[in-house]
Design a protein around this motif. Structure first.
Motif, PDB file in Angstrom:
ATOM      1  N   VAL A  26       0.748  -1.194   0.107  1.00  0.00           N
ATOM      2  CA  VAL A  26      -0.072  -0.034   0.072  1.00  0.00           C
ATOM      3  C   VAL A  26       0.805   1.258   0.031  1.00  0.00           C
ATOM      4  N   PHE A  27       0.528   2.135  -1.114  1.00  0.00           N
ATOM      5  CA  PHE A  27       1.339   3.517  -0.818  1.00  0.00           C
ATOM      6  C   PHE A  27       0.630   4.586  -0.260  1.00  0.00           C
ATOM      7  N   ARG A  28       0.930   5.243   0.661  1.00  0.00           N
ATOM      8  CA  ARG A  28       0.489   6.373   1.280  1.00  0.00           C
ATOM      9  C   ARG A  28       1.347   7.390   1.457  1.00  0.00           C
ATOM     10  N   TYR A  29       1.149   8.415   0.515  1.00  0.00           N
ATOM     11  CA  TYR A  29       2.048   9.563   0.826  1.00  0.00           C
ATOM     12  C   TYR A  29       1.802  10.405   2.248  1.00  0.00           C
ATOM     13  N   SER A  30       2.967  10.186   3.060  1.00  0.00           N
ATOM     14  CA  SER A  30       2.928  10.894   4.332  1.00  0.00           C
ATOM     15  C   SER A  30       4.043  11.208   5.008  1.00  0.00           C
ATOM     16  N   ASN A  31       3.896  11.651   6.122  1.00  0.00           N
ATOM     17  CA  ASN A  31       5.219  11.884   6.795  1.00  0.00           C
ATOM     18  C   ASN A  31       5.837  10.461   7.767  1.00  0.00           C
ATOM     19  N   THR A  32       4.669   9.746   7.715  1.00  0.00           N
ATOM     20  CA  THR A  32       5.250   8.553   8.569  1.00  0.00           C
ATOM     21  C   THR A  32       6.397   7.715   8.443  1.00  0.00           C
ATOM     22  N   GLY A  33       6.882   7.283   7.325  1.00  0.00           N
ATOM     23  CA  GLY A  33       8.098   6.304   6.935  1.00  0.00           C
ATOM     24  C   GLY A  33       8.983   7.206   7.112  1.00  0.00           C
ATOM     25  N   LEU A  34       9.143   8.294   6.701  1.00  0.00           N
ATOM     26  CA  LEU A  34      10.476   9.099   6.862  1.00  0.00           C
ATOM     27  C   LEU A  34      10.525   9.420   8.452  1.00  0.00           C
ATOM     28  N   GLN A  35       9.578   9.703   9.136  1.00  0.00           N
ATOM     29  CA  GLN A  35      10.012  10.057  10.641  1.00  0.00           C
ATOM     30  C   GLN A  35      10.308   8.689  11.297  1.00  0.00           C
ATOM     31  N   ILE A  36       9.787   7.629  10.807  1.00  0.00           N
ATOM     32  CA  ILE A  36      10.262   6.256  11.486  1.00  0.00           C
ATOM     33  C   ILE A  36      11.769   6.111  11.058  1.00  0.00           C
ATOM     34  N   ALA A  37      12.162   6.330   9.752  1.00  0.00           N
ATOM     35  CA  ALA A  37      13.549   6.020   9.350  1.00  0.00           C
ATOM     36  C   ALA A  37      14.405   7.180  10.119  1.00  0.00           C
ATOM     37  N   GLY A  38      14.097   8.378  10.437  1.00  0.00           N
ATOM     38  CA  GLY A  38      14.770   9.561  10.936  1.00  0.00           C
ATOM     39  C   GLY A  38      15.194   8.600  12.186  1.00  0.00           C
ATOM     40  N   ALA A  39      13.865   8.254  13.105  1.00  0.00           N
ATOM     41  CA  ALA A  39      14.278   7.604  14.549  1.00  0.00           C
ATOM     42  C   ALA A  39      15.141   6.766  14.498  1.00  0.00           C
ATOM     43  N   VAL A  40      15.179   5.806  13.399  1.00  0.00           N
ATOM     44  CA  VAL A  40      16.231   4.703  13.405  1.00  0.00           C
ATOM     45  C   VAL A  40      17.613   5.141  13.325  1.00  0.00           C
ATOM     46  N   ILE A  41      17.672   6.171  12.636  1.00  0.00           N
ATOM     47  CA  ILE A  41      19.300   6.455  12.336  1.00  0.00           C
ATOM     48  C   ILE A  41      19.732   7.123  13.813  1.00  0.00           C
ATOM     49  N   GLU A  42      18.583   7.959  14.343  1.00  0.00           N
ATOM     50  CA  GLU A  42      19.083   8.530  15.674  1.00  0.00           C
ATOM     51  C   GLU A  42      19.500   7.444  16.709  1.00  0.00           C
ATOM     52  N   LYS A  43      18.663   6.405  16.828  1.00  0.00           N
ATOM     53  CA  LYS A  43      19.140   5.472  17.662  1.00  0.00           C
ATOM     54  C   LYS A  43      20.481   4.605  17.151  1.00  0.00           C
ATOM     55  N   ILE A  44      20.792   4.585  16.003  1.00  0.00           N
ATOM     56  CA  ILE A  44      22.043   3.772  15.466  1.00  0.00           C
ATOM     57  C   ILE A  44      23.164   4.677  15.920  1.00  0.00           C
ATOM     58  N   SER A  45      22.987   6.018  15.853  1.00  0.00           N
ATOM     59  CA  SER A  45      24.081   6.723  15.765  1.00  0.00           C
ATOM     60  C   SER A  45      24.135   7.521  17.300  1.00  0.00           C
ATOM     61  N   GLY A  46      23.061   7.698  18.106  1.00  0.00           N
ATOM     62  CA  GLY A  46      23.198   8.311  19.314  1.00  0.00           C
ATOM     63  C   GLY A  46      23.260   9.830  19.033  1.00  0.00           C
ATOM     64  N   LYS A  47      23.060  10.276  17.802  1.00  0.00           N
ATOM     65  CA  LYS A  47      22.803  11.809  17.508  1.00  0.00           C
ATOM     66  C   LYS A  47      21.548  12.099  17.001  1.00  0.00           C
ATOM     67  N   SER A  48      21.230  13.432  17.094  1.00  0.00           N
ATOM     68  CA  SER A  48      19.899  13.987  16.551  1.00  0.00           C
ATOM     69  C   SER A  48      19.834  14.061  15.150  1.00  0.00           C
ATOM     70  N   PHE A  49      18.824  13.766  14.439  1.00  0.00           N
ATOM     71  CA  PHE A  49      18.600  13.896  13.177  1.00  0.00           C
ATOM     72  C   PHE A  49      19.349  15.259  12.512  1.00  0.00           C
ATOM     73  N   GLU A  50      19.147  16.455  13.120  1.00  0.00           N
ATOM     74  CA  GLU A  50      19.525  17.509  12.532  1.00  0.00           C
ATOM     75  C   GLU A  50      21.093  17.539  12.424  1.00  0.00           C
ATOM     76  N   THR A  51      21.807  17.063  13.776  1.00  0.00           N
ATOM     77  CA  THR A  51      23.229  16.840  13.600  1.00  0.00           C
ATOM     78  C   THR A  51      23.746  15.927  12.374  1.00  0.00           C
ATOM     79  N   LEU A  52      22.872  14.751  12.175  1.00  0.00           N
ATOM     80  CA  LEU A  52      23.352  14.069  11.307  1.00  0.00           C
ATOM     81  C   LEU A  52      23.302  14.390   9.883  1.00  0.00           C
ATOM     82  N   PHE A  53      22.217  15.249   9.718  1.00  0.00           N
ATOM     83  CA  PHE A  53      21.975  15.867   8.432  1.00  0.00           C
ATOM     84  C   PHE A  53      23.184  16.877   8.155  1.00  0.00           C
ATOM     85  N   ALA A  54      23.221  17.693   9.279  1.00  0.00           N
ATOM     86  CA  ALA A  54      24.464  18.538   9.067  1.00  0.00           C
ATOM     87  C   ALA A  54      25.948  17.991   8.754  1.00  0.00           C
TER      88      ALA A  54
END
Length: 355
Positions: free
Chosen positions: A184-212
């Motif tokens: 099912v394809f639903r264009y939304s914020n949800t999937g990327l919010q989950i992915a963002g939380a995952v990389i925060e858990k992996i790295s121990g850093k905030s999403f903003e810091t990782l992007f920078a």
């Protein structure tokens, strides 16, 4: 002899300028004709063969548009600025953010710290407790989680009221399921919010810091960020400038390479550009202007080799892999009626003007 050479140089220089003006005259006219429908201001930049070949701004803001601009600025606690857009004008880019965030997640894939087939429950147990742990990173990046998310505006209100990324995921965990993940394809914020939380858990850093660290700094995107809110919004929270976003587009166009540095692997670039809306995927929700388009990771698949990630406020970045150019249109307006038709028309004009 020297005088003749100088005259020839002057002649060819003037002839070249005249040709360039004629070459892009239709693009200039298109911006003039359409800027009123696009908020009154626009800037278009086009990159090809290692350089910016076109950059033109138009400002025809009327009183109604200025009043609306003042109202929006007031709500944000800012002072309205109605000056001409430049290559360094910074503003929110809404869903243009999705492309940036998907690329950030793919840097973890390149490093082997994350697999596209990894399930989110491995990193976020609360999702497993609520029947969503088997969703994969691939499904998060392609809006195929199978989660029935609220509409975008309602979701934005919810996110702004939340105090941490963990709280955001706890809220997502409570959303209902509307279908099998990947189907099912639903264009939304949800999937990327989950992915963002995952990389925060992996790295121990905030999403903003990782992007920078991983995207903005190596791409010299000095004026691009995801703000300083309590919770980053990977799907729509970035602000950027035409110059900065063009650096990102150059990297994607050049298969992950930017000024000799490999920011993303060629394999990751290719993965991002695979259409995930296949025949067996039901489209539960898609923006009206995106009807019939495919979707990869953070980017829409358009016709004739073009890919894009348009934003709610009207900004439109795109790449044409077949014709080997990229472009960015910055605007700010909310009326989406006829927007896709405008984008198609603009792309055709750009491609007709390129040599």
């Amino acid at each position: 002899m020297k005088k003749n050479i100088l005259l020839l140089w002057l002649f060819f220089g003037l002839a070249g300028n005249a040709f360039a003006q004629e070459q892009y005259a239709k693009l200039n006219q298109w911006l003039e004709n359409n800027v009123d429908d696009m908020g009154g201001r626009a800037i278009l930049m086009v990159y090809q063969d290692g350089k910016i070949v076109y950059s033109h701004a138009v400002n025809q803001m009327n009183n109604r548009q200025k009043i609306l601009g003042k109202l929006i600025a007031s709500r944000q606690g800012k002072t309205a600025d109605f000056s001409d857009y430049t290559a360094n004008s910074k503003q929110p880019i809404a869903s243009c953010s999705k492309w940036l965030s998907a690329a950030l997640v793919m840097t973890f894939v390149d490093e082997g710290k994350l697999k596209l087939t990894d399930t989110v429950g491995k990193f976020l147990p609360v999702l497993s407790k609520n029947g969503k742990g088997a969703i994969t990173i691939k499904q998060c990046l392609s809006h195929t989680t199978g989660i029935l998310s609220p509409d975008l505006r309602e979701n934005l209100k919810e996110i702004r009221a939340i105090g941490s990324m963990d709280e955001a995921i706890e809220q997502i965990a409570q959303y209902p399921i509307e279908g099998q993940a990947g189907k099912v394809f639903r264009y939304s914020n949800t999937g990327l919010q989950i992915a963002g939380a995952v990389i925060e858990k992996i790295s121990g850093k905030s999403f903003e810091t990782l992007f920078a660290e991983r995207i903005a700094s190596p791409l010299e995107m000095k004026n691009t960020d995801f703000g300083k809110a309590k919770v980053a919004l990977p799907a729509g929270g970035a602000s950027s400038t035409p110059n900065d976003y063009m650096n990102f587009l150059k990297m994607i166009l050049n298969k992950g390479n930017f000024q000799g540095k490999q920011i993303l692997s060629e394999k990751s670039i290719a993965e991002m550009q695979v259409n995930r809306i296949t025949a067996e995927v039901k489209v539960a929700h898609s923006p009206t202007e995106a009807g019939g388009l495919g979707y990869g990771f953070g980017e829409w698949m358009m016709a004739n080799g073009a890919i894009s990630s348009p934003g709610l406020f009207g900004s439109f970045p795109w790449i044409n892999n077949d014709k080997k150019y990229c472009a960015f249109l910055m605007t700010f307006y909310l009326k989406s009626d006829g927007r896709q038709e405008k984008y198609v028309e603009l792309r055709k004009l750009v491609e007709a003007s390129l040599l």
